[in-house]
Write a protein that holds these residues in place. Structure first.
Motif, PDB file in Angstrom:
ATOM      1  N   GLY A   1       0.976  -1.215  -0.044  1.00 40.82           N
ATOM      2  CA  GLY A   1      -0.099   0.079   0.060  1.00 40.82           C
ATOM      3  C   GLY A   1       0.969   1.376  -0.030  1.00 40.82           C
ATOM      4  N   ILE A   2       0.622   2.147  -1.105  1.00 41.16           N
ATOM      5  CA  ILE A   2       1.566   3.403  -1.060  1.00 41.16           C
ATOM      6  C   ILE A   2       0.395   4.429  -0.754  1.00 41.16           C
ATOM      7  N   ALA A   3       0.840   5.402   0.040  1.00 42.94           N
ATOM      8  CA  ALA A   3       0.197   6.783   0.195  1.00 42.94           C
ATOM      9  C   ALA A   3       1.117   7.776  -0.335  1.00 42.94           C
ATOM     10  N   MET A   4       0.693   8.316  -1.716  1.00 42.31           N
ATOM     11  CA  MET A   4       1.414   9.717  -1.975  1.00 42.31           C
ATOM     12  C   MET A   4       1.036  10.927  -1.574  1.00 42.31           C
ATOM     13  N   TRP A   5       1.555  11.627  -0.696  1.00 40.00           N
ATOM     14  CA  TRP A   5       0.849  12.888  -0.143  1.00 40.00           C
ATOM     15  C   TRP A   5       1.352  13.966  -0.872  1.00 40.00           C
ATOM     16  N   SER A   6       0.515  15.012  -1.204  1.00 38.25           N
ATOM     17  CA  SER A   6       0.799  16.060  -2.095  1.00 38.25           C
ATOM     18  C   SER A   6      -0.101  17.201  -1.812  1.00 38.25           C
ATOM     19  N   GLY A   7       0.383  18.363  -2.145  1.00 37.77           N
ATOM     20  CA  GLY A   7      -0.668  19.593  -2.348  1.00 37.77           C
ATOM     21  C   GLY A   7      -0.972  19.793  -3.803  1.00 37.77           C
ATOM     22  N   PRO A   8      -1.955  20.683  -4.057  1.00 37.54           N
ATOM     23  CA  PRO A   8      -2.318  20.922  -5.259  1.00 37.54           C
ATOM     24  C   PRO A   8      -1.410  21.231  -6.058  1.00 37.54           C
ATOM     25  N   ARG A   9      -1.629  21.269  -7.557  1.00 38.87           N
ATOM     26  CA  ARG A   9      -0.663  21.783  -8.761  1.00 38.87           C
ATOM     27  C   ARG A   9       0.652  21.279  -8.601  1.00 38.87           C
ATOM     28  N   ASN A  10       0.827  20.067  -8.446  1.00 42.09           N
ATOM     29  CA  ASN A  10       2.076  19.249  -8.345  1.00 42.09           C
ATOM     30  C   ASN A  10       2.000  18.187  -9.451  1.00 42.09           C
ATOM     31  N   ILE A  11       2.746  17.189  -9.519  1.00 42.62           N
ATOM     32  CA  ILE A  11       2.621  16.122 -10.577  1.00 42.62           C
ATOM     33  C   ILE A  11       1.972  14.780 -10.091  1.00 42.62           C
ATOM     34  N   SER A  12       1.166  15.012  -9.123  1.00 43.82           N
ATOM     35  CA  SER A  12       0.308  13.896  -8.295  1.00 43.82           C
ATOM     36  C   SER A  12      -0.457  13.070  -9.277  1.00 43.82           C
ATOM     37  N   THR A  13      -1.083  13.822 -10.213  1.00 46.30           N
ATOM     38  CA  THR A  13      -1.807  12.921 -11.290  1.00 46.30           C
ATOM     39  C   THR A  13      -0.954  12.194 -12.135  1.00 46.30           C
ATOM     40  N   ALA A  14      -0.075  12.875 -12.841  1.00 44.38           N
ATOM     41  CA  ALA A  14       0.819  12.098 -13.524  1.00 44.38           C
ATOM     42  C   ALA A  14       1.502  11.049 -12.944  1.00 44.38           C
ATOM     43  N   MET A  15       1.919  10.986 -11.816  1.00 43.31           N
ATOM     44  CA  MET A  15       2.535  10.055 -10.943  1.00 43.31           C
ATOM     45  C   MET A  15       1.422   9.050 -10.673  1.00 43.31           C
ATOM     46  N   MET A  16       0.341   9.183 -10.753  1.00 42.44           N
ATOM     47  CA  MET A  16      -0.749   8.325 -10.514  1.00 42.44           C
ATOM     48  C   MET A  16      -0.923   7.461 -11.853  1.00 42.44           C
TER      49      MET A  16
END
Length: 248
Positions: free
Chosen positions: A5-20
């Motif tokens: 299980g991996i929880a990637m914690w980010s704020g907005p306007r980062n590369i979080s969706t691309a990482m997903m």
């Protein structure tokens, strides 16, 4: 085999969706897009596009959602990747469940975040960009283990996505696959119902973009927010992941 299980914690306007996207393109991985978003919107009553739709879709029972985050992936795959926003973990919500997950922290310089997010949120506040919450969460996770959690600086990541993904997979004890470097353009069934408001650039993408490294010009009010966030960003930067040389 126990689920990773991996929880990637980010704020907005980062590369979080691309990482997903990168993780979803792995054949062994299921992803979950911002599972606590509905609870966050219901509790804060903050005005976000499609808020009622998000609340109805995600639900507001954070305890039940946290329980699901700790369990098997929806498709019973070996890797369960969760994209989380740091703001969504509100005061009063237990953090105990995080100890069952590999917690990673995705950071970006606050001036870049404020410039991007402020363009669509003119009433932006420090709390909205999640830097304070991210630093507090990092400290909590770090205190519960004998090594610092993974920190990924998005600008450094975009300079060398393959080397950084190899290093990340090594830290997570999963095998790297080149499939993580590119993906088909378009919408995904796994995207949150808010995707139509926020994911236009991701839906057009087929891989990680090159870093822009452009200078920002902020209004005085926005500069104050970025300046207030800077110490929290700087606190996590020394722990940032270093790329693995992928030339061998």
């Amino acid at each position: 085999m126990k689920t990773v299980g991996i929880a990637m914690w980010s704020g907005p306007r980062n590369i979080s969706t691309a990482m997903m996207r990168a993780f979803e393109n792995r054949p062994d991985t299921d992803v979950w897009d911002e599972p606590m978003y509905g609870h966050y919107l219901q509790q804060t009553q903050i005005t976000h596009p499609g808020a009622a739709e998000v609340i109805a879709d995600q639900g507001t029972d954070w305890q039940a959602i946290a329980q699901q985050c700790q369990g098997n992936s929806p498709g019973n795959k070996p890797v369960f990747y969760q994209k989380h926003m740091t703001m969504h973990l509100l005061p009063g919500m237990s953090r105990d469940w995080l100890h069952t997950l590999h917690n990673c922290f995705l950071i970006r310089h606050p001036e870049q975040v404020v410039a991007s997010y402020g363009a669509v949120r003119p009433d932006l506040t420090l709390e909205d960009i999640g830097f304070v919450q991210q630093a507090e969460l990092f400290d909590y996770v770090h205190a519960g283990q004998n090594h610092a959690p993974v920190v990924i600086d998005s600008e450094a990541f975009l300079e060398n996505p393959e080397g950084m993904l190899r290093a990340l997979c090594q830290r997570l004890n999963i095998e790297f696959t080149p499939k993580m470097l590119s993906w088909p353009a378009g919408q995904r069934d796994s995207d949150g119902v808010w995707g139509k408001y926020w994911y236009d650039s991701v839906w057009k993408s087929t891989g990680f973009a090159k870093p822009r490294n452009r200078k920002t010009r902020l209004s005085p009010d926005f500069q104050k927010i970025a300046d207030a966030a800077l110490p929290y960003y700087e606190a996590l930067r020394p722990h940032q992941l270093r790329a693995i040389d992928s030339s061998f």
